[in-house]
Design an enzyme around this catalytic site. Sequence first.
Site, PDB file in Angstrom:
ATOM      1  N   ASN A 121       0.868  -1.180   0.000  1.00 57.47           N
ATOM      2  CA  ASN A 121       0.000   0.000   0.000  1.00 57.47           C
ATOM      3  C   ASN A 121       0.899   1.222   0.000  1.00 57.47           C
ATOM      4  OD1 ASN A 121      -1.758   2.077   0.428  1.00 57.47           O
ATOM      5  ND2 ASN A 121      -2.533   1.332   2.404  1.00 57.47           N
ATOM      6  N   LYS A 177       0.194   4.232  -0.388  1.00 57.11           N
ATOM      7  CA  LYS A 177      -0.471   5.408   0.202  1.00 57.11           C
ATOM      8  C   LYS A 177      -0.199   6.651  -0.663  1.00 57.11           C
ATOM      9  CE  LYS A 177      -0.464   3.172   4.676  1.00 57.11           C
ATOM     10  NZ  LYS A 177      -0.384   3.305   6.153  1.00 57.11           N
ATOM     11  N   HIS A 235      -9.680   1.080   4.472  1.00 52.75           N
ATOM     12  CA  HIS A 235      -8.411   1.272   5.200  1.00 52.75           C
ATOM     13  C   HIS A 235      -8.650   2.202   6.394  1.00 52.75           C
ATOM     14  CE1 HIS A 235      -4.338   2.512   6.163  1.00 52.75           C
ATOM     15  NE2 HIS A 235      -3.970   1.381   5.603  1.00 52.75           N
ATOM     16  N   GLU A 246      -7.097   4.604   7.461  1.00 53.81           N
ATOM     17  CA  GLU A 246      -6.943   6.032   7.175  1.00 53.81           C
ATOM     18  C   GLU A 246      -8.198   6.599   6.488  1.00 53.81           C
ATOM     19  OE1 GLU A 246      -2.301   5.015   7.139  1.00 53.81           O
ATOM     20  OE2 GLU A 246      -3.274   5.349   5.211  1.00 53.81           O
ATOM     21  N   GLU A 296      -5.714  -4.991  10.255  1.00 54.61           N
ATOM     22  CA  GLU A 296      -4.687  -3.967  10.449  1.00 54.61           C
ATOM     23  C   GLU A 296      -5.007  -3.189  11.726  1.00 54.61           C
ATOM     24  OE1 GLU A 296      -4.512  -1.662   6.620  1.00 54.61           O
ATOM     25  OE2 GLU A 296      -2.654  -2.786   6.463  1.00 54.61           O
ATOM     26  N   GLY A 304       2.048   2.337  10.807  1.00 52.70           N
ATOM     27  CA  GLY A 304       2.949   3.488  10.731  1.00 52.70           C
ATOM     28  C   GLY A 304       3.646   3.819  12.027  1.00 52.70           C
ATOM     29  N   SER A 310       3.099  -2.139  10.408  1.00 51.33           N
ATOM     30  CA  SER A 310       4.553  -2.131  10.664  1.00 51.33           C
ATOM     31  C   SER A 310       5.243  -3.446  10.338  1.00 51.33           C
ATOM     32  CB  SER A 310       4.832  -1.718  12.121  1.00 51.33           C
ATOM     33  OG  SER A 310       4.409  -0.372  12.316  1.00 51.33           O
TER      34      SER A 310
HETATM   35  O1  LIG Z   1      -1.468   0.812   6.429  1.00 56.87           O
HETATM   36  C1  LIG Z   1      -0.859  -0.220   6.254  1.00 56.87           C
HETATM   37  C2  LIG Z   1       0.364  -0.573   7.058  1.00 56.87           C
HETATM   38  O2  LIG Z   1       1.248   0.523   7.038  1.00 56.87           O
HETATM   39  P1  LIG Z   1       2.709   0.324   7.706  1.00 56.87           P
HETATM   40  O3  LIG Z   1       3.270  -0.950   7.114  1.00 56.87           O
HETATM   41  O4  LIG Z   1       3.480   1.541   7.286  1.00 56.87           O
HETATM   42  O5  LIG Z   1       2.469   0.224   9.189  1.00 56.87           O
HETATM   43  N1  LIG Z   1      -1.235  -1.085   5.302  1.00 56.87           N
HETATM   44  O6  LIG Z   1      -2.350  -0.822   4.539  1.00 56.87           O
END
Ligand SMILES: O=C(COP(=O)(O)O)NO
Length: 249
Positions: A11, A13, A95, A97, A166, A172, A212
Amino acid sequence: MSPRKFFVGGNWKMNGSKKEIEALVDTLKKGVQGDAVEVVVGCPAIYLQHTASILPSNIALSAQNCYKVSKGAFTGEISPAMIKDIGAPWVILGHSERRNVFGESDQLTADKVGHALSEGLKVIACIGEKLEEREAGKTEQVVLSQISALKPAIGQNWDKTVIAYEPVWAIGTGKTASPEQAQEVHAIIRDWLKNEISSAVSESTRIIYGGSVTGANAKDLAKKPDIDGFLVGGASLKPEFVDICNSNA
Ligand SMILES: O=C(COP(=O)(O)O)NO
């Protein structure tokens, strides 16, 4: 180790440029050989067409979001039809976010999942609890509430769906869930699939972990029976993503 075909999503982003994507794809071409692992990369919408033109055939392309209808007065949005039109077979939806930064509800997420599947896209559907929910002992309640909201939208399309667990507190932050923590929640999701959908769907659906994941911790996570792969953020922009793709070997 999972009995299902290993699945690793990247991803990206809101990161990258045409030049950076070309370099990343070159690294993937050299490192991800064959199709023993299903590899999908999620790039920013603006670069979907360019990335589709340079990806090797063993790596599939995903959008990172889409809207819940095919067309209309929805400024700034893209539709599943458009994603398919430029050659991307996947879309990441729900997601954390999208849920926590852009305020997308369980219902909007379900509407998007249902429409994307009805338009022939395959979906990586994301669920996961916040730190305060875990600390309050509500992880199972939150995760099962989120996947329950998706049940009517997915319908008979579980074969076109990957579930990404997740935990928000691991995204992150560098604070990866331990293999035991991740396996515990994946097993709860697997049981829910068996009880609410069917044994066959429970056995065949990939449940992947995100939060992570790095080249250093992927192997230990991949050893767990209900961890069928990963959805990787930061590390998917680095050469170590290749190690993560090969972590179940
Ligand atoms: O959002 C994430 C994970 O992000 P990280 O690997 O940077 O924690 N995956 O969709």
